[in-house]
Structure formats: C-alpha cells, structure tokens
Design a protein around this motif. Sequence first.
Motif, PDB file in Angstrom:
ATOM      1  N   GLU A 133     -18.208  -6.661   2.250  1.00 19.23           N
ATOM      2  CA  GLU A 133     -17.816  -5.807   1.122  1.00 19.23           C
ATOM      3  C   GLU A 133     -17.434  -4.411   1.602  1.00 19.23           C
ATOM      4  N   ARG A 134     -18.178  -3.901   2.573  1.00 19.61           N
ATOM      5  CA  ARG A 134     -17.915  -2.557   3.114  1.00 19.61           C
ATOM      6  C   ARG A 134     -16.553  -2.524   3.815  1.00 19.61           C
ATOM      7  N   GLU A 135     -16.244  -3.564   4.592  1.00 22.71           N
ATOM      8  CA  GLU A 135     -14.948  -3.643   5.278  1.00 22.71           C
ATOM      9  C   GLU A 135     -13.808  -3.771   4.269  1.00 22.71           C
ATOM     10  N   ASP A 136     -14.030  -4.572   3.227  1.00 23.44           N
ATOM     11  CA  ASP A 136     -13.015  -4.742   2.181  1.00 23.44           C
ATOM     12  C   ASP A 136     -12.760  -3.426   1.446  1.00 23.44           C
ATOM     13  N   ALA A 137     -13.825  -2.682   1.147  1.00 24.65           N
ATOM     14  CA  ALA A 137     -13.676  -1.393   0.468  1.00 24.65           C
ATOM     15  C   ALA A 137     -12.939  -0.401   1.362  1.00 24.65           C
ATOM     16  N   ALA A 138     -13.236  -0.431   2.667  1.00 28.17           N
ATOM     17  CA  ALA A 138     -12.552   0.461   3.603  1.00 28.17           C
ATOM     18  C   ALA A 138     -11.070   0.109   3.675  1.00 28.17           C
ATOM     19  N   ALA A 139     -10.734  -1.170   3.758  1.00 26.12           N
ATOM     20  CA  ALA A 139      -9.331  -1.595   3.817  1.00 26.12           C
ATOM     21  C   ALA A 139      -8.589  -1.222   2.541  1.00 26.12           C
ATOM     22  N   ALA A 140      -9.222  -1.440   1.395  1.00 27.42           N
ATOM     23  CA  ALA A 140      -8.602  -1.082   0.119  1.00 27.42           C
ATOM     24  C   ALA A 140      -8.406   0.436   0.028  1.00 27.42           C
ATOM     25  N   SER A 141      -9.370   1.195   0.509  1.00 29.87           N
ATOM     26  CA  SER A 141      -9.267   2.652   0.476  1.00 29.87           C
ATOM     27  C   SER A 141      -8.143   3.158   1.373  1.00 29.87           C
ATOM     28  N   VAL A 142      -7.975   2.549   2.540  1.00 33.52           N
ATOM     29  CA  VAL A 142      -6.867   2.935   3.428  1.00 33.52           C
ATOM     30  C   VAL A 142      -5.533   2.639   2.748  1.00 33.52           C
ATOM     31  N   ALA A 143      -5.425   1.470   2.116  1.00 30.15           N
ATOM     32  CA  ALA A 143      -4.197   1.122   1.406  1.00 30.15           C
ATOM     33  C   ALA A 143      -3.914   2.122   0.286  1.00 30.15           C
ATOM     34  N   LEU A 144      -4.953   2.516  -0.448  1.00 29.72           N
ATOM     35  CA  LEU A 144      -4.781   3.507  -1.514  1.00 29.72           C
ATOM     36  C   LEU A 144      -4.417   4.874  -0.948  1.00 29.72           C
ATOM     37  N   TYR A 145      -4.990   5.221   0.197  1.00 29.61           N
ATOM     38  CA  TYR A 145      -4.669   6.489   0.850  1.00 29.61           C
ATOM     39  C   TYR A 145      -3.185   6.532   1.223  1.00 29.61           C
ATOM     40  N   VAL A 148      -6.155   8.161  -8.080  1.00 26.47           N
ATOM     41  CA  VAL A 148      -6.965   6.956  -8.040  1.00 26.47           C
ATOM     42  C   VAL A 148      -8.235   7.191  -7.213  1.00 26.47           C
ATOM     43  N   GLU A 149      -9.345   6.605  -7.655  1.00 25.79           N
ATOM     44  CA  GLU A 149     -10.610   6.746  -6.948  1.00 25.79           C
ATOM     45  C   GLU A 149     -10.738   5.644  -5.900  1.00 25.79           C
ATOM     46  N   PHE A 150     -11.221   6.000  -4.723  1.00 24.95           N
ATOM     47  CA  PHE A 150     -11.387   5.026  -3.652  1.00 24.95           C
ATOM     48  C   PHE A 150     -12.656   4.204  -3.881  1.00 24.95           C
ATOM     49  N   PRO A 151     -12.589   2.907  -3.599  1.00 25.17           N
ATOM     50  CA  PRO A 151     -13.796   2.079  -3.716  1.00 25.17           C
ATOM     51  C   PRO A 151     -14.768   2.365  -2.566  1.00 25.17           C
ATOM     52  N   GLY A 152     -15.996   1.981  -2.744  1.00 25.51           N
ATOM     53  CA  GLY A 152     -16.987   2.084  -1.679  1.00 25.51           C
ATOM     54  C   GLY A 152     -17.476   3.489  -1.396  1.00 25.51           C
ATOM     55  N   GLY A 153     -17.138   4.433  -2.278  1.00 28.50           N
ATOM     56  CA  GLY A 153     -17.590   5.800  -2.066  1.00 28.50           C
ATOM     57  C   GLY A 153     -16.821   6.559  -0.999  1.00 28.50           C
ATOM     58  N   TYR A 154     -15.677   6.046  -0.594  1.00 22.65           N
ATOM     59  CA  TYR A 154     -14.883   6.712   0.439  1.00 22.65           C
ATOM     60  C   TYR A 154     -14.198   7.952  -0.116  1.00 22.65           C
ATOM     61  N   SER A 155     -13.964   8.907   0.779  1.00 27.13           N
ATOM     62  CA  SER A 155     -13.355  10.188   0.416  1.00 27.13           C
ATOM     63  C   SER A 155     -11.854  10.167   0.683  1.00 27.13           C
ATOM     64  N   LYS A 156     -11.102  10.926  -0.118  1.00 25.02           N
ATOM     65  CA  LYS A 156      -9.660  11.081   0.097  1.00 25.02           C
ATOM     66  C   LYS A 156      -9.368  12.098   1.191  1.00 25.02           C
ATOM     67  N   GLU A 157     -10.363  12.865   1.572  1.00 25.74           N
ATOM     68  CA  GLU A 157     -10.190  13.893   2.597  1.00 25.74           C
ATOM     69  C   GLU A 157     -10.119  13.232   3.975  1.00 25.74           C
ATOM     70  N   LEU A 162     -16.696  10.666   5.327  1.00 28.60           N
ATOM     71  CA  LEU A 162     -16.577   9.495   4.455  1.00 28.60           C
ATOM     72  C   LEU A 162     -15.133   9.008   4.318  1.00 28.60           C
ATOM     73  N   SER A 163     -14.249   9.465   5.188  1.00 27.42           N
ATOM     74  CA  SER A 163     -12.857   9.020   5.150  1.00 27.42           C
ATOM     75  C   SER A 163     -12.768   7.552   5.585  1.00 27.42           C
ATOM     76  N   PRO A 164     -12.010   6.735   4.844  1.00 32.24           N
ATOM     77  CA  PRO A 164     -11.869   5.337   5.258  1.00 32.24           C
ATOM     78  C   PRO A 164     -11.092   5.215   6.562  1.00 32.24           C
ATOM     79  N   LEU A 165     -10.341   6.242   6.916  1.00 34.89           N
ATOM     80  CA  LEU A 165      -9.568   6.204   8.160  1.00 34.89           C
ATOM     81  C   LEU A 165     -10.476   6.147   9.382  1.00 34.89           C
ATOM     82  N   ARG A 166     -11.692   6.637   9.251  1.00 31.07           N
ATOM     83  CA  ARG A 166     -12.659   6.596  10.356  1.00 31.07           C
ATOM     84  C   ARG A 166     -13.150   5.174  10.627  1.00 31.07           C
ATOM     85  N   ARG A 167     -12.988   4.293   9.658  1.00 28.79           N
ATOM     86  CA  ARG A 167     -13.450   2.906   9.801  1.00 28.79           C
ATOM     87  C   ARG A 167     -12.407   2.007  10.466  1.00 28.79           C
ATOM     88  N   LEU A 168     -11.189   2.533  10.617  1.00 28.48           N
ATOM     89  CA  LEU A 168     -10.127   1.713  11.200  1.00 28.48           C
ATOM     90  C   LEU A 168     -10.381   1.462  12.679  1.00 28.48           C
TER      91      LEU A 168
END
Length: 87
Positions: free
Chosen positions: A3-15, A22-31, A36-42
């Motif tokens: 679920e965490r990986e899916d939320a990170a992938a969805a957040s990157v796509a939204l970014y 739009v709000e990012f899933p999984g509590g990820y930040s737009k910054e 908490l940036s989803p880009l750090r999970r890539l």
Amino acid sequence: GSEREDAAAASVALYLFGDQDVEFPGGYSKEEFSALSPLRRLGTFPSELVLLGRASVLVKGVAARLGVEWSVARKWEPLAKDAILAL
C-alpha cells in the motif's frame, strides 16, 4: 506492491501530471525537498518518461507563475480513455 509503494507511485504520478490542488495519498507532501516527498521513495524511473515528466512539471510551473489554469491530466483525459478502450 505494498500500500505504501502504491501510494508513493500514485503521488509521483500526481506530482508530475495531476492538478495543483489535488491531495497526495499516503500522507505524501507536494514539496519536492520535504522529507515526506514521494520523489524520495523512487528507486528508479522509466527512462522513456523522464523528458515527459520534466516537460509537464515545467509547463505546470510556467502556467502557475502566469496565473493560467492548466491541467495535463485534463488535457490527456480523452486520449487516455481512447487508449484504454483500444486495449
């Protein structure tokens, strides 16, 4: 993926392609530089999408600076639906 990986992938796509409000899933930040940036999970990013991602972020940034409403997702929606129907 998890679920965490899916939320990170969805957040990157939204970014890259989503609307600004739009709000990012999984509590990820737009910054981009936030802890908490989803880009750090890539771990990797498909090389064929790098230029597309950079261009969409650039267009979104210029549009925001100029006060122009622009949504990559809304512009591509009809094309995406056609592609899905063609599968």
